[in-house]
Write an enzyme that holds these catalytic residues in place. Structure first.
Site, PDB file in Angstrom:
ATOM      1  NE  ARG A   6      -3.707  -2.400   0.118  1.00  0.00           N
ATOM      2  CZ  ARG A   6      -3.591  -3.698  -0.153  1.00  0.00           C
ATOM      3  NH1 ARG A   6      -2.447  -4.168  -0.620  1.00  0.00           N
ATOM      4  NH2 ARG A   6      -4.602  -4.515   0.038  1.00  0.00           N
TER       5      ARG A   6
ATOM      6  N   GLY B  94       4.474   9.191  25.483  1.00  0.00           N
ATOM      7  CA  GLY B  94       3.255   9.507  24.742  1.00  0.00           C
ATOM      8  C   GLY B  94       3.492   9.758  23.267  1.00  0.00           C
TER       9      GLY B  94
ATOM     10  CG  ASP C 122      12.059   6.531  27.905  1.00  0.00           C
ATOM     11  OD1 ASP C 122      12.273   6.679  29.132  1.00  0.00           O
ATOM     12  OD2 ASP C 122      11.118   7.075  27.316  1.00  0.00           O
TER      13      ASP C 122
ATOM     14  CG  LEU D 263      20.352   8.695  24.117  1.00  0.00           C
ATOM     15  CD1 LEU D 263      19.902   8.898  22.672  1.00  0.00           C
ATOM     16  CD2 LEU D 263      21.570   7.797  24.161  1.00  0.00           C
TER      17      LEU D 263
ATOM     18  CG  ASP E 256       8.718  14.978  29.473  1.00  0.00           C
ATOM     19  OD1 ASP E 256       9.946  14.835  29.695  1.00  0.00           O
ATOM     20  OD2 ASP E 256       7.847  14.451  30.176  1.00  0.00           O
TER      21      ASP E 256
ATOM     22  CB  CYS F 194      18.646  24.619  14.846  1.00  0.00           C
ATOM     23  SG  CYS F 194      19.207  25.752  16.139  1.00  0.00           S
TER      24      CYS F 194
ATOM     25  CB  CYS G 137       2.480  14.876  30.576  1.00  0.00           C
ATOM     26  SG  CYS G 137       2.569  15.289  28.840  1.00  0.00           S
TER      27      CYS G 137
ATOM     28  CB  CYS H 168      20.788  30.637  16.135  1.00  0.00           C
ATOM     29  SG  CYS H 168      20.617  29.055  16.999  1.00  0.00           S
TER      30      CYS H 168
ATOM     31  CB  CYS I 241      22.047  26.523  13.667  1.00  0.00           C
ATOM     32  SG  CYS I 241      20.854  27.860  13.459  1.00  0.00           S
TER      33      CYS I 241
END
Ligand SMILES: [Zn+2]
Length: 250
Positions: free
Chosen positions: A13, A40, A61, A109, A129, A172, A188, A244, A247
């Site tokens: 597909r 999430g 994670d 990380l 987050d 960036c 959250c 910046c 970058c």
């Protein structure tokens, strides 16, 4: 490497889309995506990338699955409570697509590990987050020239931005938010989030990554925000900030 009949059928597909075709699917099968955060946003990201045929996924994670995660982190189930989220995500992917090679990094990380992981990836999906994590990921993506697909979801508000750092003129993440932004606005755990919103934004991230890796279409430009309470999307132009600190060419 030629695809066998089973592989052609599995991805038929997508292959029937002229923008993808056999060549695009082969690019996906040869691609390596780094997913940072398997919560999430990272749940739909990881599941869709595996199903779509990304050949290699690295899931990073350092958290374990908790009961309060199950409301929205759909890669994890009741049997995964107490398991590392990266490990749990890898188990779910194995049920979906046994041909997807998954590497699990059960730690946050940072430093050289972060830089190496990003340098080895063809695309990075920031599903974290914390601003502090986001800025470190952004810096490493700018240094390596690796495209960065950034998503965020809190309460009823979501946003997405793609930084195609293969291009010299790409903005960036630090062009959008100064590196002095605090972590408070993102959590959250403290602010709450409506469950399907992370699916909307995470799935959008997965779509952009599939486009980048297959070379279909053009990457999303600017910043898109979604107000779930009234169902409205907005798009804001985003340009490279010549001042910046991350970058701008020195
Ligand atoms: Zn910048």
């Amino acid at each position: 490497m030629a695809m066998n009949d089973q592989t052609l059928l599995r991805y038929s597909r997508q292959i029937m889309l002229p923008e993808v075709d056999i060549e695009g699917q082969e690019r996906l099968l040869a691609a390596h995506a780094l997913v940072i955060g398997v919560g999430g946003l990272g749940s739909p990201v990881a599941l869709y990338l595996a199903a779509a045929g990304i050949g290699r996924l690295t899931l990073a994670d350092d958290d374990d699955v908790e009961l309060s995660n199950l409301q929205r982190q759909i890669a994890h189930g009741e049997a995964d409570l107490g398991t590392g989220k990266a490990e749990s995500g890898a188990r779910r992917i194995a049920e979906i697509n046994q041909h997807c090679t998954v590497e699990v990094i059960p730690e946050r990380l940072e430093g050289g590990v972060l830089e190496r992981a990003i340098a080895e990836a063809d695309v990075v999906l920031d599903c974290t987050d914390r601003f502090s994590s986001r800025f470190a990921i952004n810096r490493a993506c700018v240094a390596a020239g690796t495209p960065l697909v950034s998503g965020a979801a809190i309460r009823f508000s979501g946003q997405l931005a793609v930084f195609d750092l293969r291009r010299d003129d790409s903005p960036c993440y630090a062009c959008l938010y100064g590196e002095d932004a605090s972590d408070e606005a993102l959590s959250c755990a403290e602010s709450g989030v409506i469950a399907p919103l992370v699916g909307v934004i995470g799935t959008f991230q997965a779509l952009e990554a599939v486009k980048i890796l297959s070379a279909a279409g053009t990457p999303h430009q600017g910043l898109s925000t979604f107000d779930a309470l009234n169902g409205q999307w907005r798009n804001f132009g985003l340009r490279k900030d010549p001042a910046c600190s991350v970058c701008s060419s020195s």
